[in-house]
Design an enzyme around this catalytic site. Structure first.
Site, PDB file in Angstrom:
ATOM      1  N   ALA A 161      15.089  27.169 -23.137  1.00 39.36           N
ATOM      2  CA  ALA A 161      16.251  26.963 -22.330  1.00 39.36           C
ATOM      3  C   ALA A 161      15.757  26.550 -20.995  1.00 39.36           C
ATOM      4  CB  ALA A 161      17.203  28.172 -22.440  1.00 39.36           C
ATOM      5  N   THR A 192      21.014  32.346 -28.071  1.00 38.87           N
ATOM      6  CA  THR A 192      20.877  31.210 -27.391  1.00 38.87           C
ATOM      7  C   THR A 192      22.010  31.045 -26.250  1.00 38.87           C
ATOM      8  OG1 THR A 192      20.578  30.388 -29.602  1.00 38.87           O
ATOM      9  CG2 THR A 192      20.878  28.850 -27.966  1.00 38.87           C
ATOM     10  N   PHE A 219      12.966  35.060 -26.639  1.00 34.99           N
ATOM     11  CA  PHE A 219      11.959  33.786 -26.870  1.00 34.99           C
ATOM     12  C   PHE A 219      12.865  32.465 -26.300  1.00 34.99           C
ATOM     13  CE2 PHE A 219      12.933  30.969 -30.122  1.00 34.99           C
ATOM     14  CZ  PHE A 219      14.007  31.576 -30.953  1.00 34.99           C
ATOM     15  N   LYS A 220      14.018  32.514 -26.652  1.00 40.46           N
ATOM     16  CA  LYS A 220      14.974  31.357 -26.258  1.00 40.46           C
ATOM     17  C   LYS A 220      14.861  30.903 -24.714  1.00 40.46           C
ATOM     18  CE  LYS A 220      17.762  31.108 -30.251  1.00 40.46           C
ATOM     19  NZ  LYS A 220      17.772  32.456 -31.027  1.00 40.46           N
ATOM     20  N   ASP A 221      14.567  31.886 -23.901  1.00 34.31           N
ATOM     21  CA  ASP A 221      14.345  31.653 -22.504  1.00 34.31           C
ATOM     22  C   ASP A 221      13.541  30.559 -22.457  1.00 34.31           C
ATOM     23  OD1 ASP A 221      16.185  33.514 -21.135  1.00 34.31           O
ATOM     24  OD2 ASP A 221      14.707  35.133 -21.449  1.00 34.31           O
TER      25      ASP A 221
END
Ligand code: PLP
Length: 443
Positions: A111, A139, A106-108
């Site tokens: 970011a 991350t 999900f950090k895509d």
């Protein structure tokens, strides 16, 4: 929109300053001055809108005063260019699959948004922004890939030696160019402490423009609210009661859940949240006792949540004005150890044919135990199970396929710099890089 520090001891700043600085000078975290309320017509129309339409509308409510509409639309659409399906695991438990982006986590989302926003602010100037990021695994890969080859940005990924999976490590150690991987002889909390110390170090900040791409950075954490709106939209579209929706969020630094809480404050009718923890249970203890006691993190099979002092806890306190009572009305918590996580992963696979990753499993279990009759539970499935191949295969005793995108990373050559967990070593290293600023001119 202006941004203020949670400590209220430093001046309000613009979006650009908040993004470029990361942390406020008084060591607080930036928050929007207010939460814009989205019109109820928008909320009603959600089920008929696409992911990118929803994201653009929410982004415009938050950032519309600061960025030209067409630029904001481009940034948002480029960020959200992969699907985020809501999948039924049982009739009242649904998985929001946030792992269809470039690094399968999900950090895509955060970011990619932050990288594009910084790239936008760097257009037409010569400055070099140095992004420092501490990672427990995901991350680093999302930030490294999001920022790869962004003009005027260099990224330093600090990760704990031997505590991230091989696949995760390959995702940020094989890129090279403007991405430098720093292998720290310590745990994730050491990495986070080093990054925080760097932001407060006078000499470093005079010589280098430093910012954070951890969820303390508003450009990383706020865009995460887009998919809460989209999840709600999909649930209502599939016939779920719009007032029944409960989100369970596998939580480490609490950026993801805080974005959801702000979505609720902006008018999304989320009934309540469950913060799902692994054995790192400081938030759970806060919920049951009202006392917040940070602890040293312990290692678990849901390693991206191995955080002993969640950085966004102060944002939650800020939103609820330090009222434990008010927090209890909207947020519940649970904690599960490794054997409970494994048990849920295995049972969900055997009974429903749904393969969880260890992080999603924590939140799925929280719904199984805490969902009340009539509620619809959505848990955030934060990473693809193949990112934790060895762990997942060990639990289900079957081989799992590695998606092509992940396999590609494993082919690259690992390049990293090893450092002790001593701040003076990191400082020395960062200062030495000011000499080769030219590396950045190629990107
Ligand atoms: C980072 C991460 C989490 C925790 O998210 P926070 O925003 O730090 O609470 C959960 N699951 C996965 C897979 C992650 O990478």
């Amino acid at each position: 929109m202006k941004y203020r520090s949670t400590r209220n001891q430093s001046p309000e700043v613009t979006l650009e300053d908040a993004v470029v600085k990361g942390l406020a000078p008084d060591n607080g975290l930036y928050m929007p001055l207010s939460f814009p309320i989205l019109p109820s017509e928008f909320i009603k129309a959600l089920p008929s809108l696409s992911l990118s339409e929803i994201a653009t509308r929410v982004a415009s409510a938050l950032f519309g005063e600061d960025i030209k509409e067409c630029d904001l639309r481009n940034i948002t659409e480029e960020t959200m260019n992969f699907p985020i399906p809501l999948v039924e695991v049982t009739s009242d438990i649904l998985a929001l699959e946030l792992f269809h982006g470039p690094t399968l986590a999900f950090k895509d989302v955060g970011a990619r948004f932050m990288a594009r926003l910084l790239g936008y602010y760097n257009r037409g100037n010569e400055r070099i922004v140095n992004v420092l990021v501490a990672t427990s695994g995901d991350t680093g890969s999302a930030v490294a890939n999001g920022f790869y080859n962004v003009k005027g940005v260099r990224v330093f990924v600090l990760y704990p030696k031997d505590k991230v999976s091989k696949i995760q490590e390959a995702q940020f150690t094989t890129l090279g160019n403007n991405i430098t991987a720093l292998e720290i002889d310590g745990n994730f909390d050491d990495c986070q402490r080093l990054v925080k110390t760097a932001f407060l170090d006078k000499e470093l900040n005079e010589k280098l423009m430093l910012t954070s791409a951890n969820s303390i950075n508003i450009a990383r954490f706020l865009p995460q609210m887009f998919y809460y709106f989209y999840a709600y939209a999909q649930a209502v579209k599939s016939g779920k009661d719009p007032d029944s929706i409960v989100f369970a969020v596998p939580s480490g630094n609490f950026g993801n859940i805080t974005a959801g809480i702000i979505a609720k404050k902006m008018g999304l009718p989320i009934k309540r949240f469950i913060a799902a923890n692994n054995s790192n249970d400081v938030f759970y203890n806060y919920i049951i006792s009202g006392n917040y006691n940070p602890k040293k993190s312990v290692q678990t099979i849901a390693n991206a949540m191995d955080v002993g002092d969640p950085s966004n806890f102060v944002r939650i306190l800020d939103i609820y004005k330090d009222s434990h009572k008010d927090i209890l009305t909207e947020i519940d918590a649970s904690t599960y150890n490794d054997s409970q996580i494994s048990e849920t992963l295995l049972k969900t696979w055997q009974r429903f044919g749904y393969l969880l990753d260890p992080h999603g499993a924590v939140a799925c279990r929280a719904l199984e135990e805490k969902l009340k009759p009539g509620e619809t539970g959505i848990f955030l499935e934060t990473a693809h199970p193949a990112k934790f191949k060895e762990t997942v295969e060990g639990i289900i005793k079957e081989n799992i396929m590695i998606p092509e995108r992940l396999a590609e990373f494993m082919k690259g050559e690992k390049i990293n710099v090893e450092l002790s967990a001593d701040f003076s070593k990191l400082k020395e290293f960062l200062l030495s890089t000011t000499l080769d600023m030219r590396v950045n001119e190629v990107v």
